[in-house]
Design an enzyme around this catalytic site. Structure first.
Site, PDB file in Angstrom:
ATOM      1  N   LYS A  54       4.969   8.951  -1.050  1.00 53.73           N
ATOM      2  CA  LYS A  54       5.752   7.995  -0.274  1.00 53.73           C
ATOM      3  C   LYS A  54       6.857   8.726   0.479  1.00 53.73           C
ATOM      4  CE  LYS A  54       4.738   4.187  -3.472  1.00 53.73           C
ATOM      5  NZ  LYS A  54       5.210   3.290  -4.540  1.00 53.73           N
ATOM      6  N   GLN A  98       9.795   2.437  -8.743  1.00 50.95           N
ATOM      7  CA  GLN A  98       8.384   2.702  -9.039  1.00 50.95           C
ATOM      8  C   GLN A  98       8.010   2.096 -10.392  1.00 50.95           C
ATOM      9  OE1 GLN A  98       6.200   4.058  -6.921  1.00 50.95           O
ATOM     10  NE2 GLN A  98       4.518   3.863  -8.363  1.00 50.95           N
ATOM     11  N   ASP A 121       9.322  -3.488  -1.448  1.00 48.66           N
ATOM     12  CA  ASP A 121       8.091  -3.782  -2.191  1.00 48.66           C
ATOM     13  C   ASP A 121       7.758  -5.277  -2.159  1.00 48.66           C
ATOM     14  OD1 ASP A 121       6.724  -1.578  -3.298  1.00 48.66           O
ATOM     15  OD2 ASP A 121       8.256  -1.311  -4.849  1.00 48.66           O
TER      16      ASP A 121
END
Ligand code: GUN
Length: 287
Positions: A54, A98, A121
């Protein structure tokens, strides 16, 4: 018949180039460089690889990134304090925690602590609620990536029978919601299957588009797929013989019309949509 491959790697490269251009334009006009702060708790090797990917993708698109790495023993309170700092930092536009988090961490509380305007997200309840109501701020990365794969490969969803296997908060649930929305990219007839579904194979065989996100290697076999169907494999399973999707690619390829590979399918699209969301977040925070 052998299915043709839906190439997520190639499509990602194309969309990332578009995002890089948009980012350069945004930065030239505003003087602001979009910035993603990634929070990686502990030292799970898989998560480390994902977060590194990422960050690398950000850099290539002209987005800066920060990496915060609390230890595996960190407490919910410590993590909340870090997120609060990132929420308040005007140089940070996107905050990504994460998953999965270590057991002692209250995941729900952590995801709810992320400022909804920085929630790239789209895991915060406010953003999930907005999505369900059809007025999204951010689209969740994996389902959005899949919609882009379908749209840019001229695979219509309107009126299609789409079967989603898996009901996770990250993929299955939001995927089903997006597909059933009124209008572009939606308008599908959606069925969601899970571990308690009766006659699973019968249901999956009804799918014009079959989307699989259950985290079980090679779970979907050829006899579970309608001839000519589009098969989207979200699985990323580490097995003794390497990375495997949730779909038995060798077998299903003989039956399906189109299929995504693992790796090189949905994975790169997820990262690409994160870049898109980080640019969107920077725009929302820049007047
Ligand atoms: N773990 C697995 N998928 C994801 C994702 O899309 N975002 C984050 N933050 N963690 C994940």
């Amino acid at each position: 018949m052998t299915a043709s491959i839906i190439d997520g790697k190639m499509l990602s490269a194309q969309i990332r180039a578009e995002i890089a251009l948009e980012t350069a334009d945004f930065t030239a006009k505003t003087g602001v460089t979009p910035c993603l702060a990634a929070v990686l708790v502990g030292d799970d090797p898989g998560s480390q690889v994902y977060v590194r990917n990422k960050q690398k993708a950000c850099e290539k698109a002209g987005i800066t990134s920060q990496l915060h790495t609390p230890s595996a023993e960190t407490s919910t309170e410590e993590l909340l304090a870090l997120i609060d700092r990132l929420n308040r930092d005007p140089a940070v536009h996107g905050v990504l925690v994460q998953l999965p988090l270590p057991e002692q961490i209250d995941e729900r509380q952590v995801l709810e602590a992320v400022d909804p305007m920085k929630d790239v997200d789209a895991f915060h309840p406010e953003n999930v609620g907005r999505l369900v109501q059809g007025r999204p701020r951010f689209l969740p990365c994996t389902p959005h990536g899949i919609l882009q794969m379908l749209a840019r490969n001229d695979i219509p969803t309107a009126g299609a029978n789409v079967v989603v296997v898996g009901r996770s908060d990250i993929v299955g649930k939001p995927m089903a919601v997006l597909l059933m929305q009124r209008g572009g990219g939606g308008d599908a007839t959606v069925t969601v299957c899970h571990s308690r579904t009766r006659d699973l194979a019968e249901v999956t065989r009804s799918a014009d588009i079959l989307i699989v996100a259950i985290g079980r290697p090679r779970f979907i076999t050829a006899e579970m797929v309608k001839p000519g169907a589009v098969v989207i494999d979200v699985g990323m399973n580490r097995t003794p013989d390497g990375l495997a999707g949730d779909v038995d690619f060798q077998g299903v390829q003989q039956v399906a019309g189109r299929i995504t590979p693992v790796p090189g399918g949905v994975g790169p699209m997820t990262v690409t949509m994160l870049l898109h969301n980080t640019l969107t977040a920077a725009r929302l925070q820049t007047s």
